[in-house]
Design a protein around this motif. Structure first.
Motif, PDB file in Angstrom:
ATOM      1  N   ALA A   1      39.501  40.824  42.337  1.00  0.00           N
ATOM      2  CA  ALA A   1      39.930  40.539  40.965  1.00  0.00           C
ATOM      3  C   ALA A   1      39.461  39.183  40.460  1.00  0.00           C
ATOM      4  O   ALA A   1      39.400  38.960  39.250  1.00  0.00           O
ATOM      5  CB  ALA A   1      41.450  40.614  40.875  1.00  0.00           C
ATOM      6  N   GLU A   2      39.109  38.288  41.356  1.00  0.00           N
ATOM      7  CA  GLU A   2      38.799  36.909  40.979  1.00  0.00           C
ATOM      8  C   GLU A   2      37.735  36.787  39.887  1.00  0.00           C
ATOM      9  O   GLU A   2      37.927  36.041  38.926  1.00  0.00           O
ATOM     10  CB  GLU A   2      38.397  36.098  42.221  1.00  0.00           C
ATOM     11  CG  GLU A   2      38.395  34.617  41.965  1.00  0.00           C
ATOM     12  CD  GLU A   2      39.730  34.082  41.461  1.00  0.00           C
ATOM     13  OE1 GLU A   2      39.700  33.230  40.560  1.00  0.00           O
ATOM     14  OE2 GLU A   2      40.792  34.524  41.936  1.00  0.00           O
ATOM     15  N   PRO A   3      36.601  37.490  39.967  1.00  0.00           N
ATOM     16  CA  PRO A   3      35.596  37.345  38.900  1.00  0.00           C
ATOM     17  C   PRO A   3      36.116  37.773  37.526  1.00  0.00           C
ATOM     18  O   PRO A   3      35.725  37.208  36.514  1.00  0.00           O
ATOM     19  CB  PRO A   3      34.449  38.258  39.330  1.00  0.00           C
ATOM     20  CG  PRO A   3      34.674  38.550  40.768  1.00  0.00           C
ATOM     21  CD  PRO A   3      36.135  38.372  41.029  1.00  0.00           C
ATOM     22  N   PHE A   4      37.012  38.744  37.509  1.00  0.00           N
ATOM     23  CA  PHE A   4      37.544  39.216  36.229  1.00  0.00           C
ATOM     24  C   PHE A   4      38.546  38.222  35.660  1.00  0.00           C
ATOM     25  O   PHE A   4      38.663  38.088  34.445  1.00  0.00           O
ATOM     26  CB  PHE A   4      38.168  40.603  36.399  1.00  0.00           C
ATOM     27  CG  PHE A   4      37.220  41.579  37.029  1.00  0.00           C
ATOM     28  CD1 PHE A   4      36.023  41.904  36.406  1.00  0.00           C
ATOM     29  CD2 PHE A   4      37.497  42.136  38.266  1.00  0.00           C
ATOM     30  CE1 PHE A   4      35.129  42.792  37.007  1.00  0.00           C
ATOM     31  CE2 PHE A   4      36.618  43.016  38.859  1.00  0.00           C
ATOM     32  CZ  PHE A   4      35.428  43.344  38.231  1.00  0.00           C
ATOM     33  N   ARG A   5      39.256  37.523  36.520  1.00  0.00           N
ATOM     34  CA  ARG A   5      40.164  36.460  36.065  1.00  0.00           C
ATOM     35  C   ARG A   5      39.361  35.359  35.385  1.00  0.00           C
ATOM     36  O   ARG A   5      39.750  34.854  34.344  1.00  0.00           O
ATOM     37  CB  ARG A   5      40.916  35.865  37.239  1.00  0.00           C
ATOM     38  CG  ARG A   5      42.039  36.689  37.731  1.00  0.00           C
ATOM     39  CD  ARG A   5      42.758  35.925  38.810  1.00  0.00           C
ATOM     40  NE  ARG A   5      43.916  36.646  39.263  1.00  0.00           N
ATOM     41  CZ  ARG A   5      44.396  36.551  40.486  1.00  0.00           C
ATOM     42  NH1 ARG A   5      43.818  35.775  41.379  1.00  0.00           N
ATOM     43  NH2 ARG A   5      45.465  37.226  40.823  1.00  0.00           N
ATOM     44  N   ALA A   6      38.256  35.004  35.997  1.00  0.00           N
ATOM     45  CA  ALA A   6      37.417  33.927  35.468  1.00  0.00           C
ATOM     46  C   ALA A   6      36.810  34.292  34.115  1.00  0.00           C
ATOM     47  O   ALA A   6      36.520  33.422  33.310  1.00  0.00           O
ATOM     48  CB  ALA A   6      36.312  33.592  36.469  1.00  0.00           C
TER      49      ALA A   6
END
Length: 95
Positions: free
Chosen positions: A76-81
């Motif tokens: 999920a990290e890239p989508f949070r960014a």
């Protein structure tokens, strides 16, 4: 305490089959679209509850549930960014 899998479609269109050691995940996730933050909150709670069920039955937490949560957080990290408020995650099915 049947093992349950759920299939997730990430905002980039990739699908991933995820693991839960307990069917309790069905109380937290149903097929449909979720804003990323809502999906993450529900999935964290579902996998924590599943791990707790394992603890109650066997006396120890389920490391596989905790590993699955860590993998979901990393994915999920890239989508949070890139603006989590706009990102949608689809739960395709819960087996």
């Amino acid at each position: 305490m049947p093992v349950t899998h759920f299939v997730v479609r990430w905002p980039d269109g990739e699908e991933e089959r995820c693991y839960s050691p307990s069917s309790i995940v069905r109380e937290y996730l149903r097929p449909g679209d979720y804003p990323l933050d809502v999906f993450l909150d529900r999935t964290r709670d579902a996998l924590a509850a599943a791990s707790e069920r394992v603890r109650e039955k066997f006396g120890y937490a389920c490391s596989s549930a905790l590993d699955q949560w860590a993998a979901i957080e990393r994915r999920a990290e890239p989508f949070r960014a890139n603006g989590a408020q706009l990102a949608q995650v689809t739960v395709v099915r819960v087996d």
